[in-house]
Motif scaffolding. Sequence first.
Motif, PDB file in Angstrom:
ATOM      1  N   GLU A   1       0.804  -1.227   0.000  1.00 52.74           N
ATOM      2  CA  GLU A   1       0.000   0.000   0.000  1.00 52.74           C
ATOM      3  C   GLU A   1       0.835   1.274   0.000  1.00 52.74           C
ATOM      4  OE1 GLU A   1      -3.966  -1.022   2.426  1.00 52.74           O
ATOM      5  OE2 GLU A   1      -2.112  -1.229   3.579  1.00 52.74           O
ATOM      6  N   TYR A   2       2.054   1.209   0.512  1.00 53.19           N
ATOM      7  CA  TYR A   2       2.862   2.404   0.671  1.00 53.19           C
ATOM      8  C   TYR A   2       3.986   2.449  -0.350  1.00 53.19           C
ATOM      9  CZ  TYR A   2       0.453   2.578   5.118  1.00 53.19           C
ATOM     10  OH  TYR A   2      -0.515   2.616   6.080  1.00 53.19           O
ATOM     11  N   PRO A   3       4.397   3.649  -0.761  1.00 54.70           N
ATOM     12  CA  PRO A   3       5.509   3.758  -1.708  1.00 54.70           C
ATOM     13  C   PRO A   3       6.819   3.298  -1.073  1.00 54.70           C
ATOM     14  CG  PRO A   3       4.855   5.935  -0.921  1.00 54.70           C
ATOM     15  CD  PRO A   3       3.827   4.966  -0.428  1.00 54.70           C
ATOM     16  N   PHE A   4       7.737   2.859  -1.922  1.00 52.78           N
ATOM     17  CA  PHE A   4       9.046   2.372  -1.493  1.00 52.78           C
ATOM     18  C   PHE A   4       9.870   3.544  -0.959  1.00 52.78           C
ATOM     19  CE2 PHE A   4      13.447   0.919  -2.690  1.00 52.78           C
ATOM     20  CZ  PHE A   4      13.511  -0.123  -1.784  1.00 52.78           C
ATOM     21  N   ASN A   5      10.364   3.414   0.256  1.00 55.03           N
ATOM     22  CA  ASN A   5      11.109   4.518   0.884  1.00 55.03           C
ATOM     23  C   ASN A   5      12.321   3.971   1.630  1.00 55.03           C
ATOM     24  OD1 ASN A   5      11.800   7.052   1.825  1.00 55.03           O
ATOM     25  ND2 ASN A   5      10.432   6.944   3.593  1.00 55.03           N
ATOM     26  N   PRO A   6      13.375   3.577   0.896  1.00 56.93           N
ATOM     27  CA  PRO A   6      14.550   2.993   1.563  1.00 56.93           C
ATOM     28  C   PRO A   6      15.426   4.062   2.203  1.00 56.93           C
ATOM     29  CG  PRO A   6      14.964   3.178  -0.782  1.00 56.93           C
ATOM     30  CD  PRO A   6      13.554   3.665  -0.559  1.00 56.93           C
ATOM     31  N   ARG A   7      16.055   3.713   3.312  1.00 54.27           N
ATOM     32  CA  ARG A   7      16.978   4.616   3.998  1.00 54.27           C
ATOM     33  C   ARG A   7      18.199   3.812   4.437  1.00 54.27           C
ATOM     34  NH1 ARG A   7      11.939   5.258   5.367  1.00 54.27           N
ATOM     35  NH2 ARG A   7      12.109   3.859   7.150  1.00 54.27           N
ATOM     36  N   PHE A   8      19.367   4.374   4.203  1.00 51.28           N
ATOM     37  CA  PHE A   8      20.571   3.730   4.713  1.00 51.28           C
ATOM     38  C   PHE A   8      20.618   3.893   6.224  1.00 51.28           C
ATOM     39  CE2 PHE A   8      21.976   3.883   0.312  1.00 51.28           C
ATOM     40  CZ  PHE A   8      22.706   2.694   0.201  1.00 51.28           C
ATOM     41  N   VAL A   9      20.986   2.839   6.925  1.00 45.80           N
ATOM     42  CA  VAL A   9      21.028   2.863   8.385  1.00 45.80           C
ATOM     43  C   VAL A   9      22.038   3.896   8.879  1.00 45.80           C
ATOM     44  CG1 VAL A   9      21.599   1.492  10.437  1.00 45.80           C
ATOM     45  CG2 VAL A   9      20.189   0.503   8.639  1.00 45.80           C
ATOM     46  N   ASN A  10      23.126   4.088   8.134  1.00 46.09           N
ATOM     47  CA  ASN A  10      24.082   5.133   8.505  1.00 46.09           C
ATOM     48  C   ASN A  10      23.412   6.496   8.577  1.00 46.09           C
ATOM     49  OD1 ASN A  10      26.696   4.221   9.123  1.00 46.09           O
ATOM     50  ND2 ASN A  10      27.116   3.739   6.987  1.00 46.09           N
ATOM     51  N   ASP A  11      22.526   6.785   7.608  1.00 51.01           N
ATOM     52  CA  ASP A  11      21.812   8.072   7.614  1.00 51.01           C
ATOM     53  C   ASP A  11      20.825   8.136   8.774  1.00 51.01           C
ATOM     54  OD1 ASP A  11      23.171   8.806   5.319  1.00 51.01           O
ATOM     55  OD2 ASP A  11      21.609   8.054   3.967  1.00 51.01           O
ATOM     56  N   GLU A  12      20.151   7.027   9.061  1.00 51.04           N
ATOM     57  CA  GLU A  12      19.214   7.004  10.189  1.00 51.04           C
ATOM     58  C   GLU A  12      19.955   7.197  11.506  1.00 51.04           C
ATOM     59  OE1 GLU A  12      15.557   4.181   8.781  1.00 51.04           O
ATOM     60  OE2 GLU A  12      17.361   3.158   9.453  1.00 51.04           O
ATOM     61  N   TYR A  13      21.124   6.592  11.604  1.00 52.89           N
ATOM     62  CA  TYR A  13      21.928   6.730  12.823  1.00 52.89           C
ATOM     63  C   TYR A  13      22.372   8.179  13.007  1.00 52.89           C
ATOM     64  CZ  TYR A  13      25.830   6.074  16.059  1.00 52.89           C
ATOM     65  OH  TYR A  13      26.691   6.164  17.127  1.00 52.89           O
ATOM     66  N   ASP A  14      22.811   8.818  11.918  1.00 54.86           N
ATOM     67  CA  ASP A  14      23.217  10.224  12.004  1.00 54.86           C
ATOM     68  C   ASP A  14      22.058  11.110  12.437  1.00 54.86           C
ATOM     69  OD1 ASP A  14      25.791   9.611  11.249  1.00 54.86           O
ATOM     70  OD2 ASP A  14      25.508  10.134   9.138  1.00 54.86           O
ATOM     71  N   LYS A  15      20.834  10.732  12.029  1.00 58.82           N
ATOM     72  CA  LYS A  15      19.661  11.537  12.364  1.00 58.82           C
ATOM     73  C   LYS A  15      19.373  11.534  13.862  1.00 58.82           C
ATOM     74  CE  LYS A  15      15.021  12.517  10.639  1.00 58.82           C
ATOM     75  NZ  LYS A  15      13.937  12.081   9.716  1.00 58.82           N
ATOM     76  N   VAL A  16      19.764  10.454  14.543  1.00 60.74           N
ATOM     77  CA  VAL A  16      19.574  10.379  15.991  1.00 60.74           C
ATOM     78  C   VAL A  16      20.327  11.514  16.684  1.00 60.74           C
ATOM     79  CG1 VAL A  16      19.988   8.973  18.052  1.00 60.74           C
ATOM     80  CG2 VAL A  16      19.179   7.894  15.944  1.00 60.74           C
ATOM     81  N   TYR A  17      21.472  11.888  16.091  1.00 59.04           N
ATOM     82  CA  TYR A  17      22.314  12.947  16.663  1.00 59.04           C
ATOM     83  C   TYR A  17      22.246  14.200  15.792  1.00 59.04           C
ATOM     84  CZ  TYR A  17      23.865   8.882  19.200  1.00 59.04           C
ATOM     85  OH  TYR A  17      23.874   7.743  19.972  1.00 59.04           O
ATOM     86  N   ASN A  18      21.052  14.421  15.240  1.00 65.06           N
ATOM     87  CA  ASN A  18      20.853  15.552  14.343  1.00 65.06           C
ATOM     88  C   ASN A  18      21.082  16.879  15.044  1.00 65.06           C
ATOM     89  OD1 ASN A  18      20.309  16.451  11.780  1.00 65.06           O
ATOM     90  ND2 ASN A  18      18.110  16.609  12.095  1.00 65.06           N
ATOM     91  N   ALA A  19      20.588  16.997  16.279  1.00 63.00           N
ATOM     92  CA  ALA A  19      20.738  18.259  17.021  1.00 63.00           C
ATOM     93  C   ALA A  19      22.207  18.588  17.230  1.00 63.00           C
ATOM     94  CB  ALA A  19      20.018  18.168  18.367  1.00 63.00           C
ATOM     95  N   GLU A  20      22.999  17.579  17.625  1.00 59.02           N
ATOM     96  CA  GLU A  20      24.426  17.806  17.844  1.00 59.02           C
ATOM     97  C   GLU A  20      25.130  18.186  16.542  1.00 59.02           C
ATOM     98  OE1 GLU A  20      22.913  15.421  21.184  1.00 59.02           O
ATOM     99  OE2 GLU A  20      22.699  15.300  19.023  1.00 59.02           O
ATOM    100  N   SER A  21      24.737  17.551  15.437  1.00 62.19           N
ATOM    101  CA  SER A  21      25.353  17.855  14.145  1.00 62.19           C
ATOM    102  C   SER A  21      25.057  19.291  13.716  1.00 62.19           C
ATOM    103  CB  SER A  21      24.854  16.878  13.077  1.00 62.19           C
ATOM    104  OG  SER A  21      25.235  15.565  13.373  1.00 62.19           O
TER     105      SER A  21
END
Length: 871
Positions: free
Chosen positions: A723-743
């Motif tokens: 039902e949903y469109p394909f939306n792949p994300r690299f785990v490295n990018d997801e991990y960086d997003k966790v520390y988005n505020a610090e970045s």
Amino acid sequence: MNNKDMSDYPSPPKWLIMIVRFMVKPDYVEEIEGDLEEVYYDFRNTKGKRRSDYLFFLETFRILKLNLIKPIMSNSKTTLVTQLLYNVKFSYRGFMRHKTSFFINIIGLSTAIAAALVIFLWVNDEKGVDAFHTKDGVVYQVLEHEVNPEGLETSFGTAFILSDALREGFPEINKVVTVGNDEMSRNAVLSIDDKKTLAKGIFASKEFFETFSFQLASGTAKEVLTIENSIVLSETVAISLFGSIDNAIGQSIKGNRALYNASYVVTGVFENIPTNSTIQFEYAANHRMALKYEDWLGDWYAGGGITYLTLNEGTDITAFNQKLRKFITNQPGRADDLLEAYPFKDLYLKGEFTNGLPSGGRESYVHIMTLAGIFILFLASINFMNLATAQAAKRLKEVGMKKVFGVKRKTLITQFLTESFLITGMSILVALGLVSLLLPQINLVIEKELSLVSDQSILQFGLFALLSISFLSGLYPSIYLSKFKSNDMIRGKLKRGVNDIWIRKGLVILQFSVSTLFVTSFLVLNNQIDFIREVDLGYNRDNLIHFTFIGDSKRKPFLDELNKLPNVTNITSLYGGSIASLRGAGGGFSWGNPVENEEVDFRRPQVAHDFFETLDINMVEGRTFSKTFQNEENKLIINQAAADLIGIENIVGKTIMDGDIEKQVIGIVENFKIQSLYEPMQPAIIRFIGEGKGNHLMVRISNENQPETIKSIEALYNKFGPEYPFNPRFVNDEYDKVYNAESKISMLSGYFTIVAILIACLGLFGLATYNTERRIKEVGIRKVLGSSTFGLVRLLSADFIILVSVALIIALPISYLAANNWLNGFAIHYEPGIALFGMVVLATLVLSIFTVGLKTLNTANANPVDSLRTE
């Protein structure tokens, strides 16, 4: 326009209407204001709020003709205006005579004001997050503090049915609202006929729009969520499906599986949610639909909700919280849960809790950036003061002659302050130009929508900057220059006190101390971000992609086909999200003494086959979940931290209780990070979910032809038609997003560090220029007597290098203590060593020598005849 009540129409920006009222002649105000309101309504009916506001801004100034604008000033010129114009004219001449100091001040001040303005916009945006909800008084969010052996653990979710119980149990409550948590915030496909759109939304109870200040473009806050199958759409979604806002009301739309394949009636349209709201949604559906289709939400054991409330006027929040605290402890599964009503607007900045008490959050970054902005402005002001007092010798005869002709000290101070105001005003204009050019790029970096036009407090900032910098920078030099006697000034001989010299030297030391703090802070922050990116998490996140696949019946065939694709090396599935931000923690496990051990919280990932193989997590003992064994749902794998906590020797092969079910531990794996590095390593018990289950997929691909591999995965994904469109994300990018505020803070601090260094070097260059000009004859005589160029450069530079060295001695210990204090907030962090501080010292000294050396070398190489010609 029709006879509809004007209160139902969206209101244009008030500040633009106020400008119209101020500028237009009274006879035309009402007519023009009415025309503009009609124009704004037409914009809003087909466009979003942000676009409408922009077009309305242009339309407002287009409609203002010269014959409609009232006169601002009378023709009579007062003595005050004449004097002001004289001071401006005289100041201009002074600027042209002393071009070097003028341009150093303009460059330094405009750069500093631009940096401070960006900081001001960012801080204002951060403080404005969730602060606009003022419709029904203070909005409180109900927090749950769970009692465990380590103290109180705070969570922001509650039972979905809590709001109904609160409404019945507390007469002090004015309104109470249930909103679905992350799990109940659904990406849904909304459709009508052949039109479809994907939207992220929430389930909310009927008083949602009465409690929160989200603006409705159509419908009334009290009624839009009263019908069980009602749904309220955003402007964007409504226009996408129906062409306009008005056409959407009363229409029936179909939701997909995320909305239970049910039909909903559009009862309202809300303005697109502002970016400064933590509650982001494109539709709001009545929460009764969730209760109707998901029985588990009606159980006290379950979560699924976030509860908000407002109180009746005059209710004491402290007394209310005392009454609320143990309200649900008699409910099933809630004996250890204590409640607290906490101001919702404070959670964004103060959202970290330790043992049930606020212990920080993003507010620390706001304080850091605020101090950075103040220090940058202070550094630029110091430059101004230093250069103005240093240039005193060049203006002695000018000031002395004025005193001889009877000009009072008060008038002289006014003249110098006028110069200060003019330089500051011009610097503010240059800074506004710089910020307007750079803001789009800055917004890309920090992922915000900062704007000079939409932020109405820019005028306040400009006025504050103009007054504070002008007085701070101009008052001391004006008093300093006007205090000397006229005969001493005409002869060019001043009796400078020791205090005057030390004030100037002290300001230089202060400048470089602050600059050193900036540089050190930036390096420590940047190194910690690099450390976070490179630290061994216990699993391999390279070449690992994550995406969701909704549809249990199609998932296993899809996984089988996916395994056949070239360059796909491993696949697994799990519940709860990506490994970079995996949800799921709690108790319920017991061994030995069940009563005590059930209270211990574990991370509880639910995974399928090949989880450990796909993530490259190493086994310590035993085996992983395997297709060659039966009944894997009754097996557990634990990490080393859990094995140490449980304390059973040779635990592999033995059993522990998972609730009421006895399960066998079949393996121990090395510790791997599931949560933030701010938190210590937590014990984890990994459970098996069965083949083909788990809507989150983790796929490891080879390093070759990754774009083509992802395209192949997408083609296969679309073939199975989820039902949903394909939306792949690299785990490295997801991990960086966790520390988005610090970045983001790291990037911003890098820019502002450069600004601080530039300002300090400009000040040093300006003082070096003054020093060499003051000693030009001494340099000529020494050169005639045989002094070398190197010796002269050393002579002229020595005092400045000593001052910079003193600044380093003061700043480095402070930098070290501040860095360690911040780093201790991480459970795992890098250790700043001597090399870092040695690099700061070396870089600062080299930059200082280069800055001063540019001017002193030029002076040392000058022809001594030119400097001695006047003698």
